[in-house]
Design a protein around this motif. Structure first.
Motif, PDB file in Angstrom:
ATOM      1  N   ASP A 172       0.850  -1.449  -0.209  1.00  0.00           N
ATOM      2  CA  ASP A 172      -0.184   0.002   0.060  1.00  0.00           C
ATOM      3  C   ASP A 172       0.857   1.036  -0.194  1.00  0.00           C
ATOM      4  OD1 ASP A 172      -2.844  -1.724   0.336  1.00  0.00           O
ATOM      5  OD2 ASP A 172      -2.374  -1.681   2.143  1.00  0.00           O
ATOM      6  N   LEU A 173       2.168   1.424   1.252  1.00  0.00           N
ATOM      7  CA  LEU A 173       3.382   2.549   0.763  1.00  0.00           C
ATOM      8  C   LEU A 173       3.842   2.839  -1.007  1.00  0.00           C
ATOM      9  CD1 LEU A 173       4.365   1.340   4.498  1.00  0.00           C
ATOM     10  CD2 LEU A 173       3.289   3.673   3.744  1.00  0.00           C
ATOM     11  N   VAL A 174       3.987   1.443  -1.271  1.00  0.00           N
ATOM     12  CA  VAL A 174       4.467   1.496  -2.464  1.00  0.00           C
ATOM     13  C   VAL A 174       2.946   1.860  -3.327  1.00  0.00           C
ATOM     14  CG1 VAL A 174       5.317   0.013  -4.560  1.00  0.00           C
ATOM     15  CG2 VAL A 174       6.530  -0.169  -2.247  1.00  0.00           C
ATOM     16  N   ALA A 175       2.472   1.462  -3.383  1.00  0.00           N
ATOM     17  CA  ALA A 175       0.977   2.409  -4.493  1.00  0.00           C
ATOM     18  C   ALA A 175       0.607   3.551  -4.109  1.00  0.00           C
ATOM     19  CB  ALA A 175       0.183   1.104  -4.251  1.00  0.00           C
ATOM     20  N   GLU A 176       0.845   3.795  -3.141  1.00  0.00           N
ATOM     21  CA  GLU A 176       1.083   5.506  -2.519  1.00  0.00           C
ATOM     22  C   GLU A 176       1.980   6.562  -2.922  1.00  0.00           C
ATOM     23  OE1 GLU A 176      -0.301   5.200   1.520  1.00  0.00           O
ATOM     24  OE2 GLU A 176      -2.356   4.330   1.073  1.00  0.00           O
ATOM     25  N   GLU A 177       2.990   5.483  -3.662  1.00  0.00           N
ATOM     26  CA  GLU A 177       4.359   6.430  -3.747  1.00  0.00           C
ATOM     27  C   GLU A 177       4.977   7.302  -2.243  1.00  0.00           C
ATOM     28  OE1 GLU A 177       3.948   9.311  -7.005  1.00  0.00           O
ATOM     29  OE2 GLU A 177       2.975   7.368  -8.256  1.00  0.00           O
ATOM     30  N   ARG A 178       4.781   6.481  -1.579  1.00  0.00           N
ATOM     31  CA  ARG A 178       5.333   6.606  -0.271  1.00  0.00           C
ATOM     32  C   ARG A 178       6.487   6.344   0.360  1.00  0.00           C
ATOM     33  NH1 ARG A 178       0.545   6.229   3.774  1.00  0.00           N
ATOM     34  NH2 ARG A 178       2.212   6.931   5.463  1.00  0.00           N
TER      35      ARG A 178
END
Length: 187
Positions: A172-178
């Motif tokens: 999810d963090l990767v998908a949110e570019e965080r």
């Protein structure tokens, strides 16, 4: 155009003005985007005499004209030409080309215009549609070829799927570019 080359153009236009006219068609700038930007930065006013109107009756198809002018000027490699062709060929093979508007070329027509194979265009389309903007930029800048970019994009998709299965919160963090994908995999 960026950096030192753009700064040199700004200085030249500030000193000498615009030597080659900009070319416009239906409120679009077909040629001279960097000269226009440099003139604005240099404080040079662009008057009507510095803008040549494009005349399709005399000059032909506007898209073909822009492609031809830029291909010769920029010396693009095959992967870069495939990326250009993928961007201009917005109709799917067999799509309706007679909607009453100026139709975009098919992939077959774009391939002929840019002297690349349709398979290269399909690979480029995958990179544009499913790869990262950074990956597409590498091909655009001739730092990667379209096939390598497509393979890397497929590899990134597989890594993302594995991360989603093993650590959904990190995915999810990767998908949110965080978080970068490589950091999520390493964690």
């Amino acid at each position: 155009m960026e950096g030192g080359a753009f700064d040199a153009l700004v200085a030249d236009i500030a000193e000498n003005g615009i030597r080659d006219p900009l070319v416009s068609y239906e409120d679009m700038l077909l040629d001279g985007r960097n000269r226009y930007r440099a003139a604005e930065k240099a404080g040079v006013t662009i008057t009507g005499r510095l803008v040549k109107p494009f005349n399709p009756d005399k000059d032909g198809d506007p898209l073909a004209w822009v492609i031809s002018k830029n291909l010769h000027r920029r010396h693009l490699n095959e992967s870069q030409r495939a990326m250009v062709a993928a961007r201009v060929a917005t109709l799917k093979h067999g799509g309706n080309q007679w909607s009453g508007q100026l139709a975009a070329p098919t992939q077959e027509q774009a391939a002929a215009m840019l002297n690349v194979g349709e398979r290269s265009i399909r690979r480029a389309r995958l990179v544009i549609d499913h790869g990262s903007a950074e990956l597409a930029a590498l091909v655009d800048q001739a730092l990667a070829d379209v096939e390598t970019a497509r393979r890397n994009q497929s590899s990134a998709e597989a890594q993302t799927a594995r991360l989603r299965a093993e650590a959904p919160d990190l995915a999810d963090l990767v998908a949110e570019e965080r978080m970068k994908l490589s950091d999520g995999i390493a964690a």
